[in-house]
Scaffold this active site. Structure first.
Site, PDB file in Angstrom:
ATOM      1  N   ARG A 184      -1.571   9.394  -0.526  1.00  0.00           N
ATOM      2  CA  ARG A 184      -1.556  10.466   0.493  1.00  0.00           C
ATOM      3  C   ARG A 184      -0.698  10.340   1.305  1.00  0.00           C
ATOM      4  NH1 ARG A 184      -7.616  11.596   0.854  1.00  0.00           N
ATOM      5  NH2 ARG A 184      -7.058  12.137   3.831  1.00  0.00           N
ATOM      6  N   HIS A 209      -0.757   3.919   1.271  1.00  0.00           N
ATOM      7  CA  HIS A 209      -1.309   4.767   2.011  1.00  0.00           C
ATOM      8  C   HIS A 209      -2.427   5.576   0.866  1.00  0.00           C
ATOM      9  CE1 HIS A 209      -2.048   5.889   6.696  1.00  0.00           C
ATOM     10  NE2 HIS A 209      -2.834   6.788   5.661  1.00  0.00           N
ATOM     11  N   ASP A 260      -3.160  -2.994  -1.546  1.00  0.00           N
ATOM     12  CA  ASP A 260      -4.209  -2.082  -1.673  1.00  0.00           C
ATOM     13  C   ASP A 260      -3.711  -0.857  -2.106  1.00  0.00           C
ATOM     14  OD1 ASP A 260      -5.937   0.354   0.226  1.00  0.00           O
ATOM     15  OD2 ASP A 260      -4.592   0.864   1.342  1.00  0.00           O
ATOM     16  N   GLY A 261      -5.122  -1.017  -3.324  1.00  0.00           N
ATOM     17  CA  GLY A 261      -4.389  -0.015  -3.632  1.00  0.00           C
ATOM     18  C   GLY A 261      -5.846   0.394  -5.277  1.00  0.00           C
ATOM     19  N   ASN A 262      -6.906   1.593  -5.172  1.00  0.00           N
ATOM     20  CA  ASN A 262      -7.902   1.500  -5.994  1.00  0.00           C
ATOM     21  C   ASN A 262      -8.591   0.181  -6.549  1.00  0.00           C
ATOM     22  OD1 ASN A 262      -8.391   4.539  -7.426  1.00  0.00           O
ATOM     23  ND2 ASN A 262      -8.336   3.214  -9.060  1.00  0.00           N
ATOM     24  N   SER A 280       0.720  -0.986  -0.304  1.00  0.00           N
ATOM     25  CA  SER A 280      -0.049   0.258   0.203  1.00  0.00           C
ATOM     26  C   SER A 280       1.169   1.344  -0.014  1.00  0.00           C
ATOM     27  CB  SER A 280      -0.884  -0.104   1.138  1.00  0.00           C
ATOM     28  OG  SER A 280      -1.909   1.359   1.835  1.00  0.00           O
TER      29      SER A 280
END
Lengths: 341, 341, 341, 341
Positions: free
Chosen positions: A239, A236, A267-269, A234
């Site tokens: 951000r 984040h 964890d990404g889009n 990830s």
């Protein structure tokens, strides 16, 4: 209540914070931190989108996977699909505040359970937010995971104790929050961790320990050495560090290095069922989803979250039919073509 | 006064000259010379942006760089960060004239000192502008660098003498100004330099001598042969030759050829702390910044410039935390992935 | 009258036919044939633009090319710069008709002479247009080149005779007009040519014979075999075949195959002096320019054309200074980097 | 009635369903299913467009193909050009309903015959639509092909019987409809097929049997093994699986694997004659066309369809002249350059 209505309500309730765009790609909200955007020029958010978009699926129709099984087992639980709700806090700061922190947290955690999966809860400069998350986890008999900011180890261990009391099934830190230098201004310093510090954290609890925010092979190997149970690949949500690589840029190298030794989440889009299939094909065991869950919560509380997750499940199933995957284990890199670079 | 206010004021005061876009990429202002844009179709400005955007950062969170040191030593000075204010003139011509040449020059030079770094001052068809720069340098006890247009050698040496009198810590020429054929119309001819001419310039002063506007390995090698102390890899902000390569396209080859033998500065679309980290990772010793400094000056005089530089410092520090760099020397090419070409 | 005014007048006078866009890239006018656009989706026009944009220049400032010589010798003439005005007809059909065919033709031919270069004139379904071009050539004592549509050989030879009578310095056909099937509807059939037919044409005249519309090595070799004197690498401005490669995609391979054996001209989206330098660096002997000449003619008749060409000359000279080229012969492929493909 | 008028009428009559964009690329209608768009973010539709756009044509003008023959023989019929009208249903659902299902079906089938080619008819959750298609086929003495959804084999065989009765010249299934999970909600379950199931279908009829929706080499080899007569390389216009590869991404590999053993049709964003030439050059025997046929039908019923197809024929002929192809067999991969990947 259907998904379209939920998104429309979310659009209205998040006005000024999220446009719930037709295509969620980080362009309209670039730089909106606080808010829902990526930091700086929003490039890391956009790269998550682009690098994932460059993974293409191999449509396949001659096979016997007529009724694919989307379920997985993870952290000792059986989930209806390889999707875990990502840890998110700051309903009033980042999303506009139509939902209180407690309402958001309950929506995410309870909605996930209703959809037969689980949620992670988050942490923030405001320590009340962490407690709000644990309270939600208690309401579902502990069926949730508490993710803690990379504070000083002693503070983290305090937080782990509270998560254990709440009956959480796993704990972890989102180490990619290390750059949130503003947290020190609130007396809540965060930072990166050394291998030794990670070992101390891992040894402080019997719960599975998760490290969220791994974006390079070197860190993945260190995570294995530290003995953690799972990593989340990830950045984040784009951000914390502008111009980072995207999750789909780095995932397969990380899988090559540590796959099989450790649970790997991506964890990404993730915006559609096909996105789940892509990350699984790149080697992830499951994915995290953040922004669409927020839309579900803002548009329909826990029922909205359940709707969002159920929709992911249907889309994933359809994508598995059209790529010839009878179960999650069947999804491998022959199902994709990687156009990145 | 905060950075957002400074940019908003700059936007108003530069109306018709600079839009202070959300993303400064050379598109809106293409062809606006005079003005703030790139020449012709603005392609060289855009390529600086694109080639730098294609350098991606490797996010890294397991390490002990909890409080990175952003300082460097250069030209015998210790600077708070590897950023030097670029030489810019023509406040009335290119920026709209809300600030007089003297006001701009003072803002840039004094603001840089207040932020614990230094500024270069520039030269122009109007020789008064060069003097304005030197006057600003005098106000900070010579803590600045005078950059002279590539006039005839005898004229340059006169300018160097004046810089020495002003106590400047270094001098140089922006040889990429060689194509400014309009300067001849004002009786101020400029042009390229031969190796022999460069040697004469270098030998004319005891001050460190800087050559700004090197974009190929061949010229970098000639610069070393001429004995100059530093080069600036720069295409003049895309304002002299359309369709040039970008700085991030050529920097690493130049570093490979002359790194270690000469100080190397990079000047191309630095807009955030991450951009500084990228150029350092590609091998630069420090970067120059132009347009954001102008926004600082137009929005808040020297205090605006200080705000801009301090913000770069904070962003750079955060980026170093999130890539695991404890000091500037630790920033190498393992911290980036180059997606160019 | 300056260039900006000329373009503004052209914009007004060509309203509905050409927007004289800030960047002339084939997007706004896609499909406008008749008109100024590329045919179909305009892709071949766009590809000329893109493939040329992907040729980047190597900025170089340490050298002695302080006053470059832009002149060339071609077809026995000395031209001030390696630019020839392209053959264009149909002022009323494609450009809006503010200028009569004769006015356009005179502007192009006489303006080119005034700028110390030469023009090609064209041919069309309306045979009067060919005569208009020859009349213009007569007015400048034959200092022009007559380009004929690929009609039946007997018709072409008739046209060549007329060009000889007008004193033209060379003749040729734009064989890329072969696909203009609508010309047959006007009783003026055109088509491709065989090697034998080309030989017949070449042998029919003592004037240099030019073949315009070569886009592959195979055709370039056949052109050499046919004995023609020059080829023009051109996709007809993207107006005959959609989805063609761009001129900058194919030029260097053609040069590799036939360079030195035949004169090679390049015709594709030349809009600035840097574009001339790029095509010369890819191996062309000179370039053709069409749309900017039209703007010059529509905005200022022959003086407008002269202004446009003089501006190209100044830009080319500046580009040669900034790439270190003392004359046209010095421009080689070390001056560029090709980012295509 | 001309093509421009037909498109304008279609634009008005399809308002809210299709914008009949200047460039039909899947952007404006992304996600509009029902409607005319691609599913999800519309990426598979867009990829069909992009991957085909990246195939460039080699313009060639020295040859003797002055009057190319565009005809082919396929399924025992001679067609004026290698274009077959694609199977489309749901006039009221996807196109706005200005035409009834019967009107659309008649327009497509009869218009194709008038243009000397043939149409495929389709199938849907509403079984009446399949019958409507067969009725149209009967009106042209069976000169059409019936494509059936991938229902249970027994249901498909029933449909095949009806097609035989209607005198259809071939039958097939669009196996890429396997993911239409909503059809099960209407009691019409569809799904992928095993090799054995395909063999049963093939053996159930003496008519040529077509498999539409092959997008990988593995499935193409299975199709050959099943003994089917033709495959259609198609991602269902991007309407079933988001993020699929484009047809032009996969076609040449499929041709390499099974070319010569089976008839290969290509179905993906054919909008101009050049697009037909591209797919033939990549190895297809003929192409399918869907959306432009719909525009023809909505703008001018069967005469509109004929106009659209006649225009394709003219464009194809012009493209063959400009690439030097005297007949369809002459179109090979030397006529194109593939810029994909």
């Amino acid at each position: 209540m259907n998904l379209k209505e939920v998104k429309q309500l979310a659009r209205e309730r998040m006005k000024g914070y999220c446009r719930v765009c037709k295509e969620c790609n980080g362009i309209a909200c670039a730089g909106e931190v606080p808010g829902m955007g990526g930091c700086g020029s929003g490039d890391s958010f956009k790269r998550n989108y682009e690098s994932l978009k460059n993974i293409k699926l191999v449509l396949k129709t001659i096979h016997d996977a007529k009724n694919p099984d989307t379920s997985i087992e993870i952290f000792g639980r059986k989930l209806d699909l390889p999707l875990i709700t990502a840890p998110v806090t700051g309903s009033s700061i980042n999303m506009g505040g139509y939902l209180s922190e407690e309402e958001y947290s309950d929506s995410a955690v309870i909605g996930s359970i209703k959809a037969n999966t689980i949620a992670m809860t988050g942490d923030s400069a405001n320590p009340d937010f962490y407690i709000a998350g644990l309270n939600s986890i208690k309401k579902v008999n502990g069926e949730g995971i508490a993710i803690i900011k990379p504070r000083e180890n002693s503070k983290i261990i305090e937080c782990i104790r509270k998560a254990e009391e709440a009956g959480a099934i796993a704990v972890g830190i989102d180490i990619d929050g290390a750059g949130l230098v503003t947290m020190a201004l609130h007396g809540q310093p965060v930072g990166p961790k050394t291998l030794e510090e990670l070992k101390e954290l891992k040894e402080s609890t019997k719960l599975p320990f998760i490290l969220k925010g791994i974006m390079c092979v070197e860190d993945a190997l260190l995570a294995v050495e530290a003995g953690v149970d799972a990593i989340v690949v990830s950045n984040h949500g784009g951000r914390v560090l502008n111009h980072s690589l995207g999750v789909a840029d780095v995932l397969s190298d990380i899988v090559k290095a540590v796959g099989g030794k450790i649970t790997i989440l991506a964890d990404g889009n993730v915006r559609e069922g096909t996105d789940i299939l892509k990350y699984i094909a790149l080697g992830a065991d499951a994915v995290l989803v953040a922004r669409p869950i927020i839309w579900g919560a803002y548009g329909g509380y826990d029922e909205g979250v359940k709707l969002v997750i159920d929709n992911f499940k249907n889309e994933l199933k359809q994508a598995m039919i059209l790529t010839g995957c009878k179960d999650i284990k069947s999804i491998d890199n022959t199902k994709i073509v990687n156009l990145n670079r």
